[in-house]
Design a protein around this motif. Structure first.
Motif, mmCIF file in Angstrom:
data_model
loop_
_atom_site.group_PDB
_atom_site.id
_atom_site.type_symbol
_atom_site.label_atom_id
_atom_site.label_comp_id
_atom_site.label_asym_id
_atom_site.label_seq_id
_atom_site.Cartn_x
_atom_site.Cartn_y
_atom_site.Cartn_z
ATOM 1 N N UNK A 185 -31.707 56.627 26.348
ATOM 2 C CA UNK A 185 -31.077 56.522 27.671
ATOM 3 C C UNK A 185 -30.121 55.343 27.733
ATOM 4 N N UNK A 186 -30.503 54.246 27.071
ATOM 5 C CA UNK A 186 -29.638 53.058 27.078
ATOM 6 C C UNK A 186 -28.358 53.350 26.291
ATOM 7 N N UNK A 187 -28.505 54.040 25.159
ATOM 8 C CA UNK A 187 -27.331 54.367 24.339
ATOM 9 C C UNK A 187 -26.424 55.337 25.092
ATOM 10 N N UNK A 188 -27.027 56.358 25.683
ATOM 11 C CA UNK A 188 -26.230 57.418 26.318
ATOM 12 C C UNK A 188 -25.422 56.899 27.503
ATOM 13 N N UNK A 189 -25.954 55.908 28.195
ATOM 14 C CA UNK A 189 -25.216 55.318 29.310
ATOM 15 C C UNK A 189 -25.482 56.009 30.625
ATOM 16 N N UNK B 202 -32.977 46.195 25.383
ATOM 17 C CA UNK B 202 -32.373 47.489 25.056
ATOM 18 C C UNK B 202 -33.395 48.486 24.508
ATOM 19 N N UNK C 172 -20.137 57.198 21.361
ATOM 20 C CA UNK C 172 -21.597 57.151 21.421
ATOM 21 C C UNK C 172 -22.120 56.356 22.607
ATOM 22 N N UNK D 284 -21.084 54.808 26.796
ATOM 23 C CA UNK D 284 -20.115 54.720 27.901
ATOM 24 C C UNK D 284 -20.008 53.289 28.417
ATOM 25 N N UNK E 62 -18.327 65.187 23.676
ATOM 26 C CA UNK E 62 -19.149 64.171 24.332
ATOM 27 C C UNK E 62 -18.754 63.896 25.774
ATOM 28 N N UNK F 32 -34.236 53.381 33.835
ATOM 29 C CA UNK F 32 -33.506 54.488 33.197
ATOM 30 C C UNK F 32 -34.468 55.599 32.791
#
Lengths: 313, 529
Positions: A36-40, A276, B46, B48, B120, B409
């Motif tokens: 989730x952190x990577x995907x933004x 992260x 990869x 945003x 993407x 998140x």
């Protein structure tokens, strides 16, 4: 003695095994997902799932553990989820600043504290003793980050003697290294210095009232030798204990100082990784910290046995 | 004795001067910059994150660039020829474009890069829905062929909201879009120096001597990207006080995100200047979980609009009226799609009406509403505090659940009831470009479980988004944007909470800062010796 050391070293293995299992489970069972952190912020569920699959985070917990265990036992700490760099490389990049800071701090603290505490203990009630007590109160009371900012203001901004932030490797010269490490060392070292000095003072003071001290004086031994050879030597065990505890406390202290002086050390690496949820980095650094801690305890135990032959576990 | 003391003093003074001399910051063409965050990933497809976007603009180039007037301008492209039926767009690349390894940039590279981006990015996926083919014509020419006329071709290629269609060599662009690239060869004005990269501490770029800038003057993300610095170092300094001291001490040249409470100090510090780079700013939002009560009912969602006093949010988030502005628009104010259509509630909040709407929605005021509170987040947390107080003021029972951002998140993906780990309200924020149109991201999605967290489900909204993409011309798009706005209020999609911008602080030696609608850029930037 050798058998004692071997026994103590063997005991390290189960401790590290338990640490590795606990670290793995704590991370996986705590909330948070690196995918989730990577995907933004604006990623849809499908994109997040594809990242999760690519990272192997969709696998059952046991499978993930076995994969990690296998790579770790082969000497590979894994690869950072975010930077794609080997965890071992990330740690190696950061070890020198942290090790330098920790060693310099302990050397500074011990070299100042033990003589100061010994003299204060041997001359209890003197101006030196009272001054040490005042400095102790200040040293314990002022948070390291406040002291750090004050040091930066005076020695970096006003006098220009040291840089505000950063770290210079010792390979680039001792003087530049010293300039970057001096302020963080004194900032971090003050609290340890007063802690060790107080324990040294109390231990030496206790020893000074013992029968063997009176006997030494009666035999005509000069006072300096009475203090250093008789009182201090017998007071060494509690001092060694507090030094050991101090090294363990350093691990948390280093994180704060690394932030204030912007030193790229292992402490900051692990804090960033936790925020992260970079699992491989967190696991690698905590294993390293645990190994260091276990090693320090082992060294202290062996030190006890060397200092006092009666000590055996 | 006295002379001995003087001797010691002289030695100490000499040592101090020696040490001070060694501490002098390196002058010249190296610029030291403190960004707002650590560079956490290197693949602009990869992530945003803004910091990854900034990295992208350093080392990659784009086919088109958005100028200061929000108009797409050719960047890597020399000429673009649309067909008469506006279904085919033929692009020819500029002469002299080179990758950092010295190889020429080809049409094949660009087509491969566009394919990876479209897999993407939300705008890329939208384009894919009407795209028939991407065709390489020759080394420097390629075509985008659409099934029907598409009104967002140049806008998509110049978009500033992540993910941005950065061009990469074909060998890199052929990487699975959901896996990280390992080769960071770009064709932008600076190149990434991987050997000097220390994650969490330092990122280093060097001037790419082979870059051929356009002849036009730089304008936001368009025009001539002239690299005036030999080396740019990003230093990651987390602590604001340390960064301030480093700037005052001459150890850094440019600082992206000083907090507002440091502004008085920075404004009066000798040799230091402050500027606003991002002219558009950021927008905060309140999001609902649309699938569980009470916010499965549009009346309850609308109630929160009537409860929203943007000024209170902005005061809590930012606190300085010089830098924030209320904006009764889903699309961030100051951009072409700004519209107040349907948003009377934001202009004249009415807590009593909000209360009445909750009652109309049949909500039992004794039941708790779960609000997620990421306490480590400097925007979402103060916004949460304001929302909670406003809800309590009209008699709602609120269960505020504190956690860190990473935990939030994860939690926001739960569709469970609140008694089983679910949630009702959360807050977030985005860069202005993300919410400058209905389609640059999934921020306006109505695609149920395939879309945004909170799962707004509205086919009408989805149709309107597609309609906005297909119509041609700014005026026609504005009209559709107004329809989107009205619909988003009717369904209570999410609540915009206002917008703000921030400032950068820099040494007076730094020149050539370019105003953009988003992140800072480093072309045109110079530093005096």
């Amino acid at each position: 003695m050798l058998a004692f050391i071997a026994k103590r070293m063997l005991a390290v293995i189960p401790v590290m095994a338990v640490v590795s299992i606990v670290v793995f489970l704590l991370l996986r069972l705590s909330p948070g997902d690196p995918a989730l952190v990577i995907a933004g912020e604006n990623a849809d569920a499908e994109a997040v799932q594809r990242i999760r699959v690519a990272l192997g985070l969709d696998q059952p917990l046991l499978t993930q553990f076995l994969v990690w265990l296998r790579t770790m036992l082969s000497g590979d700490l894994g690869t950072s989820i975010f930077t794609n760099l080997p965890v071992a490389d990330l740690i190696l990049q950061r070890v020198e600043p942290t090790l330098s800071l920790a060693l310099a701090t302990m050397i500074f603290a011990i070299l100042v504290a033990v003589p100061l505490g010994t003299v204060a203990g041997a001359t209890a009630g003197s101006w030196l003793d009272r001054t040490l007590m005042v400095v102790s109160v200040v040293g314990f009371s002022v948070p390291a980050f406040v002291l750090g900012y004050c040091m930066i203001y005076v020695f970096s901004l006003q006098l220009g003697w040291a840089p505000v932030q950063g770290f210079t490797s010792i390979s680039k010269g001792f003087l530049p290294f010293l300039r970057t490490i001096a302020l963080p060392t004194v900032t971090l070292g003050l609290a340890y210095m007063v802690l060790i000095a107080r324990i040294t003072r109390a231990s030496v003071l206790e020893m000074m009232g013992e029968d063997f001290i009176r006997t030494a004086r009666a035999k005509g031994v000069v006072e300096r030798l009475v203090v250093t050879h008789h009182a201090l030597r017998n007071a060494a065990i509690p001092i060694l204990t507090v030094i050991g505890i101090g090294v363990a406390l350093l691990i948390s202290g280093v994180v704060v100082i690394e932030t204030v002086f912007n030193i790229p050390g292992v402490g900051r690496l692990v804090v960033d990784a936790i925020l992260k949820r970079d699992y491989p980095v967190i696991q690698g650094v905590i294993l390293l910290f645990s190994a260091v801690y276990v090693l320090i305890n082992l060294t202290i135990d062996i030190g006890y046995a060397l200092l006092d032959p009666r000590v055996r576990y | 004795m006295l002379s001995h003391v003087k001797g010691i003093r002289r030695t100490l003074l000499a040592s101090a001067f020696l040490l001070a001399g060694l501490g002098t910051a390196v002058a010249g063409p190296t610029l030291r910059f403190v960004p707002h965050a650590d560079l956490q990933a290197l693949d602009p497809m990869g992530s945003t994150a803004d910091i990854v976007k900034m990295h992208g603009f350093m080392i990659y180039d784009t086919l088109y660039g958005l100028d200061a007037n929000f108009v797409p301008q050719p960047q890597m492209v020399k000429t673009m020829t649309p067909s008469d039926d506006r279904k085919t767009y033929r692009f020819t690349l500029r002469d002299g474009l080179k990758w950092h390894d010295g190889q020429p940039v080809t049409a094949e590279d660009c087509v491969a890069s566009l394919k990876r981006w479209a897999a993407r990015d939300a705008a890329g996926q939208l384009m894919n829905r009407v795209l028939a083919e991407m065709k390489v014509v020759d080394d420097k020419t390629f075509e985008l062929i659409f099934k029907e006329p598409y009104g967002l071709v140049l806008e998509s290629l110049s978009k500033v909201a992540s993910n941005i269609p950065f061009m990469m060599p074909k060998r890199v662009a052929e990487t699975d879009p959901f896996k990280e690239i390992q080769d960071y060869t770009g064709s932008g004005p600076y190149r990434f120096v991987r050997k000097d990269w220390v994650p969490g501490n330092k990122v280093v770029y060097e001037k790419f001597a082979g870059y051929v800038p356009r002849s036009e003057p730089a304008s936001a993300f368009a025009g001539g990207k002239v690299a005036k610095l030999d080396r740019v170092e990003w230093l990651i300094i987390r602590d604001q006080q340390t960064a301030l001291s480093a700037l005052l001490g001459g150890e850094i040249d440019l600082w992206e995100n000083p907090s507002l409470d440091l502004l008085p100090v920075l404004k009066t510090a000798p040799g230091i200047a402050t500027s606003v780079i991002n002219q558009t700013g950021k927008q905060a939002q309140l999001y609902f979980n649309h699938v569980i009560p009470p916010f499965d009912n549009p009346k309850a969602r609308q109630a929160m609009f009537w409860l929203t006093k943007q000024k209170a949010y902005l005061q809590a988030i930012n606190g300085n009226p010089e830098f924030y502005r209320t904006c009764a628009s889903f699309f961030i104010c100051g951009t072409p799609m700004e519209t107040e259509a349907g948003l009377e509630a934001l202009k004249a909040p009415d807590p009593e009406k909000a209360k009445a709407l909750f009652k109309e929605a049949g909500w039992d005021f004794s039941k708790p509403i779960v609000v997620l509170d990421p306490t480590d987040e400097t925007i979402a947390h103060p916004a949460t505090v304001v929302t909670v107080q406003a809800m309590r003021d009209i008699g709602l029972k609120v269960d505020v659940q504190a956690m860190d951002w990473a935990t939030m998140l994860k939690r926001r993906n739960s569709r469970e009831p609140t008694s089983n780990g679910g949630w009702n309200i959360l807050h977030s924020y985005t860069g202005g470009q993300v919410v400058s149109t209905p389609v640059w991201s999934i921020a306006f999605s109505g695609a149920c479980e395939k879309g945004l967290f909170g799962w707004p489900c509205d086919q009408t909204l989805e149709d309107l988004r597609l309609k906005w993409a297909l119509v041609d011309g700014v005026e026609a798009k504005k009209a559709v944007a107004a329809e989107v706005s009205k619909r988003a209020f009717e369904t209570g999609h999410h609540v915009p909470l206002g917008q703000w911008t921030s400032y950068v602080a820099h040494s007076a030696k730094v020149s050539g800062l370019i105003a953009t609608q988003d992140v800072p850029v480093f072309w045109n930037l110079g530093k005096a010796d």
